[in-house]
Design a protein around this motif. Structure first.
Motif, short mmCIF file in Angstrom:
data_model
loop_
_atom_site.label_atom_id
_atom_site.label_comp_id
_atom_site.label_asym_id
_atom_site.label_seq_id
_atom_site.Cartn_x
_atom_site.Cartn_y
_atom_site.Cartn_z
N UNK A 98 41.33 52.53 33.72
CA UNK A 98 42.43 51.61 33.97
C UNK A 98 43.25 51.43 32.69
N UNK A 99 44.57 51.47 32.84
CA UNK A 99 45.48 51.32 31.72
C UNK A 99 46.61 50.39 32.13
N UNK A 100 47.25 49.79 31.13
CA UNK A 100 48.37 48.90 31.39
C UNK A 100 47.93 47.45 31.45
N UNK A 101 48.87 46.53 31.49
CA UNK A 101 48.55 45.09 31.47
C UNK A 101 47.75 44.68 32.70
N UNK A 102 46.68 43.90 32.52
CA UNK A 102 45.88 43.48 33.66
C UNK A 102 46.68 42.78 34.75
N UNK A 103 47.77 42.11 34.36
CA UNK A 103 48.59 41.41 35.35
C UNK A 103 49.73 42.29 35.86
N UNK A 104 49.75 43.56 35.47
CA UNK A 104 50.83 44.45 35.87
C UNK A 104 50.76 44.84 37.34
N UNK A 105 51.80 45.51 37.82
CA UNK A 105 51.86 45.94 39.21
C UNK A 105 50.82 47.03 39.46
N UNK A 106 49.90 46.83 40.39
CA UNK A 106 48.82 47.81 40.59
C UNK A 106 49.32 49.12 41.19
N UNK A 107 48.85 50.22 40.65
CA UNK A 107 49.12 51.54 41.21
C UNK A 107 47.88 52.40 41.02
N UNK A 108 47.53 53.14 42.04
CA UNK A 108 46.38 54.04 42.00
C UNK A 108 46.87 55.47 42.12
N UNK A 109 46.38 56.34 41.23
CA UNK A 109 46.79 57.73 41.20
C UNK A 109 45.65 58.62 41.68
N UNK A 110 45.95 59.50 42.64
CA UNK A 110 44.94 60.38 43.24
C UNK A 110 45.26 61.82 42.85
#
Length: 285
Positions: free
Chosen positions: A26-38
């Motif tokens: 996991x990278x980026x701010x914990x409160x950031x907009x969630x995105x999952x990459x497959x």
């Protein structure tokens, strides 16, 4: 950000999910907009490393994982690898990290997992972005070596694969040159932990894709959320020949066709990371 596969893995963790050890990062701010990459076959989540900075800079909380049998995740053998089981793992990852809704970005093998997730619970996916993959089974155009890997000969071919033969195959599906050093990192991810011996078993996904074709097409075409295609038209497998149908069946979708010379091929995020990162950051933001 990480440049080698080893550095990429060092930035994540291995978690036990239903008895399977799965690599997650996991990278980026914990409160950031969630995105999952497959990610796609036969590589790993490290394919996303070139575009990760753009997504983090755009304020996204990025989750990636290596599917079972890939990269730094466990590669059990013998084992029946199923796309539906890979979708189960994605759902377990979301539950493990307390996720609810997320945007989804999928490439190659990952598009089938993404379609399965859409078919199960489209309301959970806030927006969907697709990179080159077999979204329509009848338009899939495998190379000769890919057809061979699917059949009985694949049991032997997978084990006999060399880094040179791996690079030669990738050269046939890439539209833009990728440094040998980067292809070497892909090879390291694929072969780690006994990766060659599971290649034939992983390739059984083609039969599952055919069996689920109608259900997965309905999930793709009926998804009501924002949809983006970031497409490499020079891909001989799932390239420009898919675009007319995609435009016809998904008239509300956005398209970013990476046709600037030299046109992008099967691995847009690796071949053309600046354009892909920019397109995804704008869409996800």
């Amino acid at each position: 950000m990480a440049s080698t596969w080893a550095e990429w893995v060092a930035g994540g963790e291995r978690v036990d999910l239903d008895g399977s050890t799965v690599f997650v990062r996991q990278d980026g701010p914990p409160e950031g907009r969630p995105v999952t990459l497959l990610h796609g076959y036969p590589t790993s989540s490290h394919d996303w490393a070139p575009i990760l900075p753009a997504l983090v800079d755009a304020g996204c909380r990025v989750t990636v994982l290596d599917f079972l049998g890939f990269g730094a995740s466990a590669k059990p053998y013998p084992h029946e690898y199923r796309l539906t089981a890979q979708a189960d793992l994605v759902e377990r990852v979301w539950e493990h990290f307390g996720g609810t809704e997320t945007a989804l970005v999928a490439h190659d093998y990952g598009v089938s997992v993404g379609q399965e997730l859409l078919a199960r619970d489209p309301a959970r996916i806030t927006r969907m972005a697709w990179l080159n993959g077999g979204l329509y089974v009848d338009l899939y155009r495998p190379l000769a070596i890919q057809r061979a890997m699917i059949g009985p000969a694949g049991k032997l071919l997978g084990r006999l694969m060399t880094e040179r033969s791996f690079r030669l195959t990738l050269d046939r599906i890439l539209g833009r040159p990728v440094p040998v050093a980067e292809l070497h990192q892909m090879w390291l991810a694929m072969t780690a932990g006994g990766g060659l011996r599971v290649q034939w078993a992983l390739n059984r996904y083609h039969a599952e894709r055919r069996a689920q074709a109608q259900r997965w097409q309905r999930a793709l075409e009926s998804y009501p959320g924002p949809t983006l295609f970031v497409w490499g038209p020079a891909d001989p497998i799932s390239g420009g020949h898919l675009l007319p149908r995609l435009r016809e069946r998904l008239p509300r979708a956005e398209f970013v066709v990476l046709d600037d010379e030299p046109a992008t091929g099967h691995y847009p995020q690796v071949e053309n990371p600046a354009a892909v990162g920019s397109a995804l950051a704008a869409f996800l933001a």
